[in-house]
Structures are given as C-alpha cells and as structure tokens.
Motif scaffolding. Structure first.
Motif, PDB file in Angstrom:
ATOM      1  N   ASP A   1      43.290 -47.232 -34.928  1.00 38.76           N
ATOM      2  CA  ASP A   1      42.372 -48.079 -34.164  1.00 38.76           C
ATOM      3  C   ASP A   1      41.642 -49.057 -35.085  1.00 38.76           C
ATOM      4  OD1 ASP A   1      43.162 -46.712 -31.942  1.00 38.76           O
ATOM      5  OD2 ASP A   1      41.402 -45.384 -31.886  1.00 38.76           O
ATOM      6  N   SER A   2      41.270 -48.575 -36.279  1.00 40.29           N
ATOM      7  CA  SER A   2      40.572 -49.448 -37.231  1.00 40.29           C
ATOM      8  C   SER A   2      41.476 -50.587 -37.692  1.00 40.29           C
ATOM      9  CB  SER A   2      40.097 -48.618 -38.427  1.00 40.29           C
ATOM     10  OG  SER A   2      39.483 -49.435 -39.392  1.00 40.29           O
ATOM     11  N   SER A   3      42.765 -50.273 -37.931  1.00 42.25           N
ATOM     12  CA  SER A   3      43.716 -51.323 -38.344  1.00 42.25           C
ATOM     13  C   SER A   3      43.891 -52.358 -37.241  1.00 42.25           C
ATOM     14  CB  SER A   3      45.066 -50.689 -38.694  1.00 42.25           C
ATOM     15  OG  SER A   3      44.922 -49.780 -39.768  1.00 42.25           O
TER      16      SER A   3
ATOM     17  N   ILE B   1      42.678 -57.806 -35.040  1.00 43.59           N
ATOM     18  CA  ILE B   1      42.040 -58.626 -33.996  1.00 43.59           C
ATOM     19  C   ILE B   1      40.924 -59.470 -34.583  1.00 43.59           C
ATOM     20  CG2 ILE B   1      40.664 -58.505 -31.890  1.00 43.59           C
ATOM     21  CD1 ILE B   1      42.267 -55.997 -31.134  1.00 43.59           C
ATOM     22  N   THR B   2      40.143 -58.875 -35.493  1.00 43.85           N
ATOM     23  CA  THR B   2      39.046 -59.617 -36.122  1.00 43.85           C
ATOM     24  C   THR B   2      39.576 -60.772 -36.964  1.00 43.85           C
ATOM     25  OG1 THR B   2      37.746 -57.571 -36.188  1.00 43.85           O
ATOM     26  CG2 THR B   2      37.019 -59.377 -37.591  1.00 43.85           C
TER      27      THR B   2
ATOM     28  N   LEU C   1      40.478 -66.640 -37.558  1.00 42.12           N
ATOM     29  CA  LEU C   1      41.358 -67.796 -37.745  1.00 42.12           C
ATOM     30  C   LEU C   1      41.312 -68.761 -36.564  1.00 42.12           C
ATOM     31  CD1 LEU C   1      44.509 -66.111 -39.354  1.00 42.12           C
ATOM     32  CD2 LEU C   1      42.974 -67.763 -40.442  1.00 42.12           C
ATOM     33  N   LEU C   2      41.264 -68.230 -35.372  1.00 41.98           N
ATOM     34  CA  LEU C   2      41.400 -69.064 -34.182  1.00 41.98           C
ATOM     35  C   LEU C   2      40.076 -69.557 -33.620  1.00 41.98           C
ATOM     36  CD1 LEU C   2      44.201 -67.038 -32.329  1.00 41.98           C
ATOM     37  CD2 LEU C   2      44.459 -69.074 -33.770  1.00 41.98           C
ATOM     38  N   LEU C   3      38.998 -68.816 -33.874  1.00 45.49           N
ATOM     39  CA  LEU C   3      37.728 -69.184 -33.253  1.00 45.49           C
ATOM     40  C   LEU C   3      37.231 -70.568 -33.707  1.00 45.49           C
ATOM     41  CD1 LEU C   3      35.466 -68.351 -31.351  1.00 45.49           C
ATOM     42  CD2 LEU C   3      34.332 -67.232 -33.299  1.00 45.49           C
TER      43      LEU C   3
END
Length: 440
Positions: free
Chosen positions: A362-364, A369-370, A375-377
């Motif tokens: 889950d951490s990976s 996602i982060t 990159l996209l934000l």
C-alpha cells in the motif's frame, strides 16, 4: 451433659459404648462376646466380675478385648490430626475414662504427649513394664494412625504377657473403622495371644487402605497421560484450549499432591511396622515363652510380619513409580503448554508479516500516486490558468515555458522533502535504540 478437662483438653460426652472380646481356647475353639458398657457397669467389666466373669480362664490360650469410644459428634468438622487447638471428645464419663486408663496401665499423660509431640503423619510410642526378674510383664502402645482415610485414629493398646490378653482402647476412630478392626481380628483369631497382634493388624489395615488410594491414583494418572498424548492434544479445538490447559494442569498437580500424601502415609505405616519388628526382636525370648503353649502362634505371626514387610517394599515401589509418572506428566503438560504458546506466537508472527507486506504494498502504491501527482499537478494547474479568457491570446509555447519550470520546481521540492523526512526518521530510530552518535 458434657464435661471438659481443660488441662488435658478432653471433653466427656457420656454415651453407651461397646466392648468386644475375642477368645481362643487351648483346644483351638474361638468365641466372640459383645458387651454394652456404661458408667454403671464399667467397674465390673474391668475386674471381670458379675455378668463379665470369665468362664474357665485357665483354658484360654489368648484373648483380645476391644473397648470402643463412640465416634466424636463433630467428626464432620474435618479433624484429621490431634493438635493442641483440638479438644478430644470421648463418649465416657471422666471417672470411667480414668478407670480404663489406670486399670490397663496406659500412660496418664497420653493425650498431652500426643498434642505436644504428635506429627501430622501420625504417632507411635511404646511403654514396657518389667517384672523384678527383668522379663517384660506388660507391653503397651499408644498409636495415632490413619486407617482408612485422612482421619487419624487414636488407640491405646496394652498386652499382659502372663495372661496372654490384649486390651485395645479405641479412643478416636470412625464407625466404619470399628467394623474393620473387628473383621480383621475375626479373620486372624488363630493369632490371639500374641503381644503384637493388634499393632501388626493395624499396619495391614492401613496398607490395604493405601492400596485403594494407589489404584485411584493409577487411574487418574492414566487419564492425564491420555490427555497429554499428541493425538488428543492436537484434536482440541482452539476455543477450548485455555480451559483444557488449565484443567489438565490442575489434574497433573493434584496427582502429584496425592502421590506425596500416599508416600507420607506409607512412611508413617513403616514407622509402626518398624516398632513392631524391633519389639518382636528385642523381646523374642519373652514372647516365645508367652506363646509356649502354642508355638504355631509365634510362627504364624512371624510369617505375618514377613508378608507385611514385603507389602511395604512393594507399596513403596508403586509410590516411587507413580511419583516418576506424575513428574513426567507435569513436565509433559508444561512442554505442551510451551509448544502451544510457540505455535500461537508463530501464528501471530505470520499474520504480522502478512500485514507488514500488505502495508508495504500500500505504501508503494501511495508513493507512485504521489509521484504522478507531483508530475502532473503543476502542468494541470498551468493548463487551468491558460483556460482563463483573459490569457487566451498567449502562444502555445508559453504554456510549456511555464509548465516545465513549475513542474521541475514542485517535483524537486517534493523529492527533497521526502529525503529529509526519511533521514529524520532514521535519525529518530537511532536515538530510540541508543545508537545515535551525534553525527548528522
């Protein structure tokens, strides 16, 4: 009405009592006579007068008289041993009780001696009265022995060597023990006249009772052994394991305690047997002369002692074997409990590993996602700005000129912050473990 002798700690509760005489004649015939005794006729009974006159005393080869006290009224109170706090209850008047003690030359301080020197395992003592020639005239015993259970029976026994007559004053015993003593004497009436007959028979009675305890212990240990077997142990449902473990541990320790009690009783009986054996050896000549009219009595009694001796040896072997079995089972119980704890710990460790692996995955996923968001934000935010009507006239290359630097700056800041947080976490962990040396 109950009177209490505070000095000797005896309460006198007069009731009707019983005496039984076992007689063996020179011709081999035997007879049993039962008497009801009270304060009114105790003097005639002790002096063999009136209705208690002995018929043809010269033809009697041996006799045993049992004088019984009624069982104490507070027998259900759990009185096992005669200790100082206890007041002994006897079913005689004080006058009749003292008359019996004095007539048969029992020690007057019998109860005081027991209360001061008696042990929880029992008590046995011997008193000898000698003739001027040095021969033994009267052999007396005071015994506190466990015959059929945890209740300690108290008896005073006196044998007149010249009359070949034994008097056993059963001061403290249960009703079923009265019947047991009567039946045992009836079966061994061919030995009447031997000075040590009654003490030896008490050894046999106690040994028979102890054999019953050993049989019960064997069954209990067999049940515990089956419960600690690998097959039965693994078939126990997990939900029932704690209750089963506690019950099994209790039964194992109860068996050990029962074995220890049985061993102590055997040791106490051995003391009484040793007293009989040493008395027989020490006064062998006097006893032989007392049994001169019937030498078979002496031979048969020696055979009785021989059999009792080997019964004691075998019973001790049984007790030692049961002790080993009980120790083995307690060790097995603790081993099984430890094994079950280890299995539980291993199960918890496996579940913890699964949770840790799931958390790591889950951490990976969250890290990915982060990173994508970082990159996209900025580009998304820049595109949103270019959608404003007032900025609609800017060329397309201006979008990239703004989006790329903003994305690099934002993503780089996120990477630096992540590295700093990781470094901080390692530093805190070292401080917690005592390994931090002060270097950043």
């Amino acid at each position: 009405m109950t009177d209490v002798d505070e000095e000797n700690r005896i309460s006198f509760d007069p009731r009707e009592n019983e005496a039984i005489e076992f007689r063996r004649r020179l011709n081999g015939n035997s007879e049993v006579i039962t008497h009801a005794l009270s304060d009114d006729n105790i003097d005639d009974f002790l002096s063999h007068e009136g209705n208690f006159a002995m018929q043809q005393p010269e033809t009697i080869a041996g006799a045993v008289t049992l004088i019984f006290c009624q069982p104490p009224r507070n027998l259900s109170g759990g009185l096992n041993i005669l200790f100082t706090p206890e007041i002994l209850s006897v079913s005689w008047t004080e006058r009749a009780f003292n008359a019996i003690i004095e007539r048969h030359q029992f020690p007057k301080d019998i109860l005081a001696v027991l209360q001061k020197r008696g042990s929880s395992a029992g008590w046995c003592s011997r008193y000898i009265k000698f003739e001027p020639s040095g021969k033994a005239a009267i052999i007396s015993f005071v015994l506190m022995v466990r015959l059929t259970g945890s209740y300690a029976s108290l008896l005073a026994i006196s044998h007149d060597m010249s009359a070949r007559r034994t008097v056993a004053f059963v001061i403290r015993a249960r009703k079923d023990e009265h019947d047991l003593i009567k039946g045992t004497l009836q079966r061994n009436r061919h030995l009447l006249g031997h000075p040590l007959l009654v003490p030896a028979l008490l050894v046999g009675i106690s040994m028979s009772s102890n054999f019953g305890r050993v049989q019960i212990l064997q069954v209990e240990l067999a049940n515990v052994e089956r419960s600690t077997g690998q097959h039965d142990w693994q078939n126990i449902p997990v939900a029932d394991a704690p209750r089963h473990d506690g019950e099994l541990s209790r039964r194992g320790h109860s068996a050990k305690i029962a074995v220890a009690v049985a061993s102590r009783l055997v040791d106490a009986v051995r003391c009484l047997f040793t007293l009989c054996q040493e008395t027989s050896s020490q006064f062998q000549i006097d006893i032989s002369q007392s049994c001169l009219q019937n030498r078979l009595v002496g031979f048969d009694f020696d055979q009785l002692l021989f059999n009792l001796q080997y019964q004691l040896h075998l019973r001790q072997a049984d007790i030692e074997f049961l002790q080993q079995r009980a120790d083995n089972q307690v060790s097995a119980i603790y081993s099984r409990l430890s094994q079950r704890d280890n299995m539980l710990s291993a199960s918890i460790a496996r579940e913890s590993k699964k949770i840790s692996e799931s958390t790591l995955r889950d951490s990976s996923d969250l890290t990915c996602i982060t990173a994508l968001t970082a990159l996209l934000l900025p580009a998304t935010f820049t595109a949103t700005l270019f959608a404003i009507p007032s900025l609609g006239g800017l060329p397309f290359w201006a979008y990239w000129a703004i989006a790329i630097p903003v994305t690099v700056t934002f993503f780089g800041a996120w990477v630096l912050w992540s590295l700093w947080r990781q470094h901080r976490s390692i530093k805190d962990k070292r401080l917690d473990n005592g390994y931090y040396t002060g270097h950043s």
